[in-house]
Enzyme design. Structure first.
Site, PDB file in Angstrom:
ATOM      1  N   GLU D  78       0.830  -1.201   0.000  1.00 37.18           N
ATOM      2  CA  GLU D  78       0.000   0.000   0.000  1.00 37.18           C
ATOM      3  C   GLU D  78       0.866   1.253   0.000  1.00 37.18           C
ATOM      4  OE1 GLU D  78      -3.154   0.175  -0.396  1.00 37.18           O
ATOM      5  OE2 GLU D  78      -3.706  -1.947  -0.139  1.00 37.18           O
ATOM      6  N   ARG D  88     -17.455  -0.896   6.816  1.00 33.54           N
ATOM      7  CA  ARG D  88     -18.581  -1.451   6.060  1.00 33.54           C
ATOM      8  C   ARG D  88     -19.232  -2.572   6.852  1.00 33.54           C
ATOM      9  NH1 ARG D  88     -19.311  -5.402   2.669  1.00 33.54           N
ATOM     10  NH2 ARG D  88     -17.144  -5.968   2.346  1.00 33.54           N
ATOM     11  N   HIS D 165      -1.274  -5.873   1.339  1.00 31.49           N
ATOM     12  CA  HIS D 165      -2.493  -6.667   1.224  1.00 31.49           C
ATOM     13  C   HIS D 165      -2.237  -7.952   0.434  1.00 31.49           C
ATOM     14  CE1 HIS D 165      -5.664  -3.544   2.421  1.00 31.49           C
ATOM     15  NE2 HIS D 165      -6.046  -4.647   3.010  1.00 31.49           N
TER      16      HIS D 165
END
Lengths: 215, 215, 215, 215
Positions: D78, D88, D165
Site C-alpha cells: 500500500e 462497512r 495486502h
C-alpha cells in the site's frame, strides 16, 4: 483401470502451459488407476491425431484432456463440447478456422461422459476452487474434447472422455493486467481429486448436485 | 416478414426483467418486418407452451427469445442451446430440475439459426457492446432457446430461431456489489440492430468474421 | 449558489471523454444553483492553471471536477486526493511524472469537502449505480482534485471542492475486451443528483451512512 | 536489522486469515534481518495497542502489517494510509465507526515509508502477481497502517513502516461466487521477496519505476 490424461504445449505467446505442468506433476497411480500423461500440440486436427495414436497405443479406459483457460477463477470440468472450430487467434500451426464444423458427420455437441458434478465436489473438498463449465470455447480445447468424444463414439466404444480447464498460473499473469491465477500445485491437487472421482463413479451416474448456471 | 420476439418476466427476486423492458421498447416494424412482442414466464416447460401458442397464433418467420444475463458486460447473441435443464435456483413456479434432458428425443444441442456474427457486428456499429456467447447457461434461457429450435425442427420447418442475452439494467445493480449494467435504451438499440441483421441475412450464410472464444 | 464543474478532453487514444460529455449535458441550473461547465486538458499542471483561471473568472462556491475511470462499474465521488503524480501513461502533453509531489508545500492528502455519502445516496435514488471511492488514482484526475483543494486552502477559502469519476461509455468499449460501461445520459443523471445533494448539504455535515471499503 | 511483521486473525466469518498464515510461514531470518511475527486482532484501536506493545518489546527497525483483501488479484504493497475509520462491517469487537478520524491530531494521510515500487518488482521477479495499491480501504487494515505511521512519527522516530495486502486463499473461495485467490505459499514467497527489497533499499530512495494508476 487406465487413464490417459493430456496437457497442452504453450500457445498465444506464453512461455509455459499450466495444463501440461499440472498434468505432468500428477502421480503415476491415482485411486488404483494407472495414469498415462501426454503433451499434445495446440493445433486443430493434429491434436486429435496424437490423442488417437495414444489411445491405440495405451488402450485407456478414460481419456481426459486438460487445457488452459486464461481468465477463469476455478478449475472447471467441461459439461459439453460443440461441433465448431472458430479461432479467435491462429493455432500453433497457423490455422484459424472460422465457424467450421469439426466433423461433418458429427452431432451438434457431445456431453462429457465424466461425472463433472462429482469431480467438482471432490476438487472443492480438496480445497481448490472448482465449478462445472458449460462452454469449452471454440478453440483447440473444445476441438480436442469433441474429437475425443467422437472417437469414443466411432472407434473406441465403452471408454469415457472429457475435458478440464485450468486457470493461468501466477507466473503467467505477473506482467499482465489484473487476472486470476492458480498455483500449479493446486491445479494438480484438483486434477488428482477429479481423477479419484472418475474412478469412484465408474459405472455409476453422476452426483445429483446443484451446479447449473443461470446464464 | 414477421418476427416474434419474447422477453421474460422478472425472476430471482428482481423487480423488473430488462429483457422484457428492452423488447417492449422496440418499434413495431424493423427493416420492413413486423415485430410481435411477447412476455413469457420464467418457468421450465410452461415458457415453451406459451411460445408454441404464439407461433401458432402469429405464424412468424423468425422466433427470438431475449433473456437477462446478470453479470455480463455485453449484449450476446447465443450460438448454441444444449439439451439439459440444470437449475441453480428454482424457476418462478418452484421447479428446480437437476441435469434433466429438455427433450428425451432431442439432440445434445441445436445451433442458432440466426446470423450471430452479423448481429454482433450490427450491434457494435450501433455503438453497443456485443459479443457472441457460446453458452446460454442451463436455466430457463437455454431451455426456451432449445425448445424454440426443437419446435422449429419438429413442427414449424423453415423458420429461424435463436436467443439473445442482455446485461442487468443500472437500476438492478444499484444495491448490489459492483456489477456491469446497461441502459434499457441501449439494449433496445442493440436488439433493433440485431433484428436488422436478421432481416438482411435472410437466405444468406452468416458473416465470416472472427468472433470465437479461446475458452 | 454557483457551481463550477469540469470534464476532461479525451486521452489515452480515446475519441471522446465521457466525463465531458456527461458534464456538458447537465442543465444550466440545478436545485437553484448556476452550473458553469468547463472542458479542461488532461495535462499535469496545466489543468490546474485552467481551473484556477475559471475560479477567478466565475467566483464559484463549489468546484467539482469529473473524470473518466475506465473499468469502474459505478459513478464514484472521490473521498480523498493524495499528494503524488505517478503516471502510468504520459498525459496529453507528454509528461509522465513518477512519484513526484504535486505540491512540495502541501499535505499528504486532502479529503473532499463535498458530501460524498449523500451524493452516492442521491445518485442511487436516481437509479444509477454509485459508490464512494477511496482512491482517485495517481494520474491527472487525482492531480486536479488535489490542486482544487490546495487552491481552496491557499487562495479561495470557504469554497467546497471535490471529484467524481465516471465509467467508460458503451461506445468506448465496443472494440475492447469485456469492460463495464454506462450511458452518458445515466452519467448526467447521476451528476445532477450529486449536485442536488451538494446544494442540499450546504453548511451541513455529510450523511451518516455505511459506505466504507474493507480494503 | 529487525523487522516486525504482523498478520491478522480471521474476520467477517472466515475460518482463517491468509495474512497470518502467510506471515507465520516466513523464515525467521530474511536477507540477514531478524523477522518477528505477530498475530493481531481485527479491532479498531486495540490492534494498534498490540502493535505498539510489540514495538516497545522488540525495538524493530521496520514495522509491516499484512492483511487480507478479498477480491484482489495480486499482492499489493500500500502506498498510503488515510485518517478515517469507516467500517462497512463491524470489527471483531463489534465496533463499526462511520467517517471517524483515526487520530484527531493526525494529518489526512501518511505515505508508506517502505519502497513499494521495489517491493513490487521483487515480488514479480519471484513469479508472484503484485502491484502498488493506492488505497488500503477504510477498515482495520488502513487503520493499523495509519497507526503504525503515526506511532513512528510521534514515538518511534527513524523506523520505517507500511502495509501489504494479500488476496483470498483458494480454500476461502471454494464456496463463494467466482473470486480470485492465491496459494498461501505464493503469498509467503511474495512477502519474503518484499522483505528482501525493504532490507536492500535501507537508506535509499525507492526504485524509479512506472507503477501508478490512471484512476
Amino acid at each position: 483401470m487406465k487413464i490417459l490424461i493430456t496437457g497442452f504445449e504453450p500457445f498465444g505467446g506464453e512461455a509455459i502451459n499450466p495444463s501440461w505442468e499440472a498434468v505432468r506433476a500428477l502421480p503415476d497411480i491415482v485411486a488404483g488407476a494407472d495414469v498415462i500423461k501426454l503433451m499434445i500440440p495446440v493445433v486443430f486436427g493434429q491434436s486429435a491425431v496424437v490423442v488417437r495414436d495414444a489411445i491405440i497405443e495405451h488402450d485407456p479406459d478414460v481419456i481426459i484432456s486438460v487445457g488452459q483457460a486464461g481468465g477463469r477463477f476455478a478449475v472447471s470440468p467441461e459439461r459439453i463440447a460443440i461441433n465448431v472450430d472458430d479461432g479467435r487467434i491462429p493455432d500453433n500451426a497457423g490455422n484459424q478456422p472460422i465457424d467450421t464444423p469439426i466433423r461433418e458427420d458429427g452431432p451438434a455437441a457431445y456431453f462429457s461422459s465424466l461425472p463433472v458434478k462429482a469431480m467438482v465436489t471432490a476438487m472443492r473438498k480438496a480445497g481448490i476452487p472448482a465449478q462445472v463449465s458449460n462452454t469449452a470455447g471454440t478453440y483447440v480445447c473444445n476441438h480436442i474434447m469433441y474429437q475425443i468424444l467422437y472417437l469414443i463414439g466411432h472407434e473406441f466404444p465403452g471408454r469415457r472422455g472429457g475435458f478440464i480447464h485450468v486457470p493461468y498460473s501466477p507466473q503467467q499473469v505477473v506482467n499482465q493486467p489484473p487476472q486470476p491465477s492458480m498455483g500449479i500445485d493446486d491445479m494438480s491437487t484438483a486434477l488428482e481429486a477429479g481423477l479419484e472421482a472418475v474412478v469412484a463413479y465408474t459405472g455409476k451416474p453422476d452426483e445429483h448436485a446443484v451446479g447449473g448456471a443461470v446464464h
